[in-house]
Design a protein around this motif. Structure first.
Motif, PDB file in Angstrom:
ATOM      1  N   MET A 180       0.819  -1.211   0.000  1.00  0.00           N
ATOM      2  CA  MET A 180       0.000   0.000   0.000  1.00  0.00           C
ATOM      3  C   MET A 180       0.854   1.264   0.000  1.00  0.00           C
ATOM      4  SD  MET A 180      -1.622   0.337   3.810  1.00  0.00           S
ATOM      5  CE  MET A 180      -0.613   0.269   5.269  1.00  0.00           C
ATOM      6  N   VAL A 181       0.177   2.380  -0.279  1.00  0.00           N
ATOM      7  CA  VAL A 181       0.774   3.715  -0.213  1.00  0.00           C
ATOM      8  C   VAL A 181       0.114   4.407   0.976  1.00  0.00           C
ATOM      9  CG1 VAL A 181       1.091   5.907  -1.413  1.00  0.00           C
ATOM     10  CG2 VAL A 181       1.063   3.773  -2.729  1.00  0.00           C
ATOM     11  N   ALA A 182       0.920   4.973   1.875  1.00  0.00           N
ATOM     12  CA  ALA A 182       0.352   5.549   3.092  1.00  0.00           C
ATOM     13  C   ALA A 182       1.036   6.857   3.434  1.00  0.00           C
ATOM     14  CB  ALA A 182       0.491   4.557   4.246  1.00  0.00           C
ATOM     15  N   MET A 183       0.460   7.593   4.356  1.00  0.00           N
ATOM     16  CA  MET A 183       1.035   8.894   4.737  1.00  0.00           C
ATOM     17  C   MET A 183       0.919   9.147   6.225  1.00  0.00           C
ATOM     18  SD  MET A 183      -1.881  11.675   3.548  1.00  0.00           S
ATOM     19  CE  MET A 183      -1.878  12.757   4.995  1.00  0.00           C
ATOM     20  N   ILE A 184       1.889   9.925   6.727  1.00  0.00           N
ATOM     21  CA  ILE A 184       1.740  10.472   8.078  1.00  0.00           C
ATOM     22  C   ILE A 184       1.464  11.967   7.920  1.00  0.00           C
ATOM     23  CG2 ILE A 184       3.252   8.789   9.197  1.00  0.00           C
ATOM     24  CD1 ILE A 184       5.378  11.157   9.383  1.00  0.00           C
ATOM     25  N   ALA A 215      -2.726  16.610  -6.172  1.00  0.00           N
ATOM     26  CA  ALA A 215      -2.308  16.264  -7.544  1.00  0.00           C
ATOM     27  C   ALA A 215      -0.874  15.748  -7.565  1.00  0.00           C
ATOM     28  CB  ALA A 215      -2.453  17.487  -8.458  1.00  0.00           C
ATOM     29  N   GLY A 216      -0.011  16.353  -6.747  1.00  0.00           N
ATOM     30  CA  GLY A 216       1.382  15.913  -6.697  1.00  0.00           C
ATOM     31  C   GLY A 216       1.513  14.534  -6.067  1.00  0.00           C
ATOM     32  N   VAL A 217       0.763  14.328  -4.979  1.00  0.00           N
ATOM     33  CA  VAL A 217       0.796  13.036  -4.283  1.00  0.00           C
ATOM     34  C   VAL A 217       0.316  11.929  -5.219  1.00  0.00           C
ATOM     35  CG1 VAL A 217      -0.338  11.706  -2.448  1.00  0.00           C
ATOM     36  CG2 VAL A 217       0.593  13.973  -1.945  1.00  0.00           C
ATOM     37  N   GLU A 218      -0.758  12.215  -5.924  1.00  0.00           N
ATOM     38  CA  GLU A 218      -1.319  11.215  -6.839  1.00  0.00           C
ATOM     39  C   GLU A 218      -0.350  10.920  -7.995  1.00  0.00           C
ATOM     40  OE1 GLU A 218      -5.111  10.509  -9.755  1.00  0.00           O
ATOM     41  OE2 GLU A 218      -4.984  12.415  -8.674  1.00  0.00           O
ATOM     42  N   LYS A 219       0.242  11.985  -8.541  1.00  0.00           N
ATOM     43  CA  LYS A 219       1.114  11.817  -9.703  1.00  0.00           C
ATOM     44  C   LYS A 219       2.360  10.986  -9.379  1.00  0.00           C
ATOM     45  CE  LYS A 219       2.648  14.223 -13.745  1.00  0.00           C
ATOM     46  NZ  LYS A 219       2.506  15.297 -14.671  1.00  0.00           N
ATOM     47  N   LEU A 220       3.039  11.330  -8.284  1.00  0.00           N
ATOM     48  CA  LEU A 220       4.257  10.603  -7.919  1.00  0.00           C
ATOM     49  C   LEU A 220       3.930   9.160  -7.515  1.00  0.00           C
ATOM     50  CD1 LEU A 220       7.392  11.123  -7.624  1.00  0.00           C
ATOM     51  CD2 LEU A 220       6.948  11.117  -5.163  1.00  0.00           C
ATOM     52  N   SER A 221       2.804   8.982  -6.812  1.00  0.00           N
ATOM     53  CA  SER A 221       2.410   7.623  -6.397  1.00  0.00           C
ATOM     54  C   SER A 221       2.138   6.747  -7.613  1.00  0.00           C
ATOM     55  CB  SER A 221       1.158   7.671  -5.506  1.00  0.00           C
ATOM     56  OG  SER A 221       1.409   8.429  -4.339  1.00  0.00           O
ATOM     57  N   ARG A 222       1.517   7.323  -8.640  1.00  0.00           N
ATOM     58  CA  ARG A 222       1.255   6.563  -9.868  1.00  0.00           C
ATOM     59  C   ARG A 222       2.561   6.175 -10.558  1.00  0.00           C
ATOM     60  NH1 ARG A 222      -3.827   6.435 -12.410  1.00  0.00           N
ATOM     61  NH2 ARG A 222      -5.422   7.649 -11.340  1.00  0.00           N
ATOM     62  N   ALA A 223       3.517   7.105 -10.579  1.00  0.00           N
ATOM     63  CA  ALA A 223       4.824   6.822 -11.195  1.00  0.00           C
ATOM     64  C   ALA A 223       5.472   5.642 -10.468  1.00  0.00           C
ATOM     65  CB  ALA A 223       5.722   8.058 -11.130  1.00  0.00           C
ATOM     66  N   TYR A 224       5.368   5.652  -9.136  1.00  0.00           N
ATOM     67  CA  TYR A 224       5.927   4.566  -8.322  1.00  0.00           C
ATOM     68  C   TYR A 224       5.223   3.243  -8.644  1.00  0.00           C
ATOM     69  CZ  TYR A 224       6.671   1.564  -4.311  1.00  0.00           C
ATOM     70  OH  TYR A 224       6.954   0.488  -3.525  1.00  0.00           O
ATOM     71  N   ALA A 238      14.298   6.237   6.564  1.00  0.00           N
ATOM     72  CA  ALA A 238      14.767   5.797   5.243  1.00  0.00           C
ATOM     73  C   ALA A 238      16.124   5.108   5.340  1.00  0.00           C
ATOM     74  CB  ALA A 238      14.839   6.986   4.291  1.00  0.00           C
ATOM     75  N   ALA A 239      16.946   5.548   6.294  1.00  0.00           N
ATOM     76  CA  ALA A 239      18.271   4.942   6.474  1.00  0.00           C
ATOM     77  C   ALA A 239      18.132   3.496   6.969  1.00  0.00           C
ATOM     78  CB  ALA A 239      19.092   5.770   7.454  1.00  0.00           C
ATOM     79  N   VAL A 240      17.113   3.253   7.795  1.00  0.00           N
ATOM     80  CA  VAL A 240      16.910   1.924   8.381  1.00  0.00           C
ATOM     81  C   VAL A 240      16.188   0.979   7.408  1.00  0.00           C
ATOM     82  CG1 VAL A 240      15.937   0.712  10.389  1.00  0.00           C
ATOM     83  CG2 VAL A 240      16.741   3.052  10.638  1.00  0.00           C
ATOM     84  N   ASN A 241      15.407   1.559   6.479  1.00  0.00           N
ATOM     85  CA  ASN A 241      14.583   0.744   5.568  1.00  0.00           C
ATOM     86  C   ASN A 241      14.891   1.054   4.102  1.00  0.00           C
ATOM     87  OD1 ASN A 241      12.780  -0.397   7.725  1.00  0.00           O
ATOM     88  ND2 ASN A 241      12.278   1.766   7.985  1.00  0.00           N
ATOM     89  N   PRO A 242      16.084   0.664   3.633  1.00  0.00           N
ATOM     90  CA  PRO A 242      16.473   1.039   2.267  1.00  0.00           C
ATOM     91  C   PRO A 242      15.566   0.453   1.184  1.00  0.00           C
ATOM     92  CG  PRO A 242      18.041  -0.519   3.233  1.00  0.00           C
ATOM     93  CD  PRO A 242      17.126  -0.091   4.333  1.00  0.00           C
ATOM     94  N   GLU A 243      14.789  -0.591   1.540  1.00  0.00           N
ATOM     95  CA  GLU A 243      13.920  -1.232   0.529  1.00  0.00           C
ATOM     96  C   GLU A 243      12.592  -0.488   0.365  1.00  0.00           C
ATOM     97  OE1 GLU A 243      12.363  -2.592   4.386  1.00  0.00           O
ATOM     98  OE2 GLU A 243      14.354  -2.123   3.601  1.00  0.00           O
ATOM     99  N   LEU A 244      12.304   0.466   1.252  1.00  0.00           N
ATOM    100  CA  LEU A 244      11.058   1.235   1.157  1.00  0.00           C
ATOM    101  C   LEU A 244      11.319   2.588   0.506  1.00  0.00           C
ATOM    102  CD1 LEU A 244       9.607   0.571   4.747  1.00  0.00           C
ATOM    103  CD2 LEU A 244       9.159  -0.704   2.636  1.00  0.00           C
ATOM    104  N   ASN A 245      10.261   3.196  -0.029  1.00  0.00           N
ATOM    105  CA  ASN A 245      10.371   4.541  -0.604  1.00  0.00           C
ATOM    106  C   ASN A 245       9.652   5.552   0.275  1.00  0.00           C
ATOM    107  OD1 ASN A 245      11.512   4.866  -3.600  1.00  0.00           O
ATOM    108  ND2 ASN A 245      10.702   2.790  -3.331  1.00  0.00           N
ATOM    109  N   TYR A 246      10.243   6.737   0.370  1.00  0.00           N
ATOM    110  CA  TYR A 246       9.680   7.823   1.177  1.00  0.00           C
ATOM    111  C   TYR A 246       9.590   9.078   0.319  1.00  0.00           C
ATOM    112  CZ  TYR A 246      10.807   4.814   5.146  1.00  0.00           C
ATOM    113  OH  TYR A 246      10.865   3.761   6.019  1.00  0.00           O
ATOM    114  N   ALA A 247       8.547   9.879   0.540  1.00  0.00           N
ATOM    115  CA  ALA A 247       8.418  11.154  -0.165  1.00  0.00           C
ATOM    116  C   ALA A 247       7.963  12.212   0.834  1.00  0.00           C
ATOM    117  CB  ALA A 247       7.412  11.031  -1.307  1.00  0.00           C
ATOM    118  N   VAL A 248       8.574  13.393   0.737  1.00  0.00           N
ATOM    119  CA  VAL A 248       8.243  14.491   1.657  1.00  0.00           C
ATOM    120  C   VAL A 248       7.639  15.648   0.872  1.00  0.00           C
ATOM    121  CG1 VAL A 248       9.122  16.106   3.384  1.00  0.00           C
ATOM    122  CG2 VAL A 248      10.172  13.849   3.162  1.00  0.00           C
ATOM    123  N   VAL A 249       6.466  16.091   1.290  1.00  0.00           N
ATOM    124  CA  VAL A 249       5.804  17.240   0.662  1.00  0.00           C
ATOM    125  C   VAL A 249       6.392  18.528   1.217  1.00  0.00           C
ATOM    126  CG1 VAL A 249       3.621  18.548   0.617  1.00  0.00           C
ATOM    127  CG2 VAL A 249       3.636  16.089   0.109  1.00  0.00           C
TER     128      VAL A 249
END
Length: 309
Positions: A2-6, A237-246, A77-88
């Motif tokens: 899944m794609v999730a956010m804090i 729109a940005g969140v949706e666009k980058l998530s789709r690319a991923y 991100a340093a602890v979980n190199p296999e996951l992706n993170y994005a900051v708005v």
């Protein structure tokens, strides 16, 4: 997966970026069936824990809203190199391989509302109120000032801009005081990029019978007779666009991306009951020129000075 956010400490119903980001994820779910989730952060110390909870639940792309989350994201991100993170709302100097910085070209929508301010002003004086002086808020200021200059030139007017920073995003009383001073000095339109401080400006416009320009969301609901327009920043729109690319398997980490008019991520509301179709159409036309690259709104003082030259 899944794609999730804090959220940051503003919460998911903040009428601002947390809410908009979650709307973007909900749309992603509606359109693609992707599982989405969020966790609200009550205080900054919750950020890392909340990211961990979401990754344990199966999130592979984790969004964090606002630059206050940067340290937490860097740690996770340093602890979980296999996951992706994005900051708005943050551009990294050197983004880690699994982190994406996402910013918005606020100078583009600010240019459009600057044109509208120049077209509408009768006194030839307009204002700008910023929250805290930083590179993000200067995009709004200089984009607006350039749009005012563009409009004045196009319409054969002289329009001056007064700018002031409140050095707070949460001081409505200060926003109101600055606006009252600008209005009594002859400004008849003020644009803010000042969060809740700007709500004080909108209140002042209402009391003085002057024009206010809102920011981030369509703020007409705060004062329907006095909000001229708003410079929209559609985090959704940005969140949706980058998530789709991923989701499409593109590599998104290790870079900063910026979204603007051409991505449908900034703009102005279509509704314009307080000014003419002619002005609206001219503002939209300026927006088309920005999308096409024939106008490049400035985002810094240096770029603004060369824009004028």
């Amino acid at each position: 997966y899944m794609v999730a956010m804090i959220t940051d400490t503003g919460g998911v119903n903040d009428q601002s970026f947390n809410q908009s980001a979650w709307e973007g994820l909900q749309k992603l779910h509606a359109d693609t069936g992707m599982r989405v989730n969020y966790i609200e952060s009550k205080q900054m110390s919750d950020f890392v824990t909340n990211l961990d909870v979401l990754s344990d639940a199966g999130a592979k792309l984790l969004w964090a809203i606002g630059y206050t989350t940067v340290d937490a994201v860097t740690e996770a991100a340093a602890v979980n190199p296999e996951l992706n993170y994005a900051v708005v709302d943050n551009a990294f100097d050197e983004p880690m391989d699994n982190v994406t910085g996402v910013t918005f070209r606020a100078q583009e929508s600010s240019f459009m509302v600057g044109y509208i301010a120049a077209a509408v002003t009768k006194s030839g004086k307009v204002g700008f109120i910023g929250g805290i002086t930083n590179a993000v808020i200067q995009q709004f200021q200089y984009g607006y000032m350039a749009g005012v200059a563009y409009g004045a030139k196009k319409l054969g007017k002289t329009v001056e801009v007064s700018s002031q920073y409140a050095e707070s995003f949460s001081d409505a009383a200060k926003g109101k005081a600055i606006a009252n001073k600008m209005f009594s000095d002859g400004c008849d339109v003020i644009y803010h990029a000042a969060g809740n401080t700007g709500q004080g400006m909108i209140e002042a416009a209402k009391e003085a019978g002057k024009w206010a320009i809102g920011v981030d969301r369509d703020q007409a609901y705060l004062a329907p007779d006095n909000v001229l327009t708003s410079a929209l920043k559609l985090v959704s729109a940005g969140v949706e666009k980058l998530s789709r690319a991923y989701m499409n398997g593109e590599k998104i980490g290790g870079q900063n991306v910026s979204y603007g008019l051409a991505d449908g991520a900034v703009g102005i509301p279509e509704e314009h009951p307080n000014y003419s179709d002619e002005i609206y159409n001219a503002a939209v036309d300026a927006g088309k020129q920005i999308s096409a690259g024939t106008i490049t709104p400035p985002s810094t003082e240096e770029e603004y000075n060369s824009y004028l030259a």
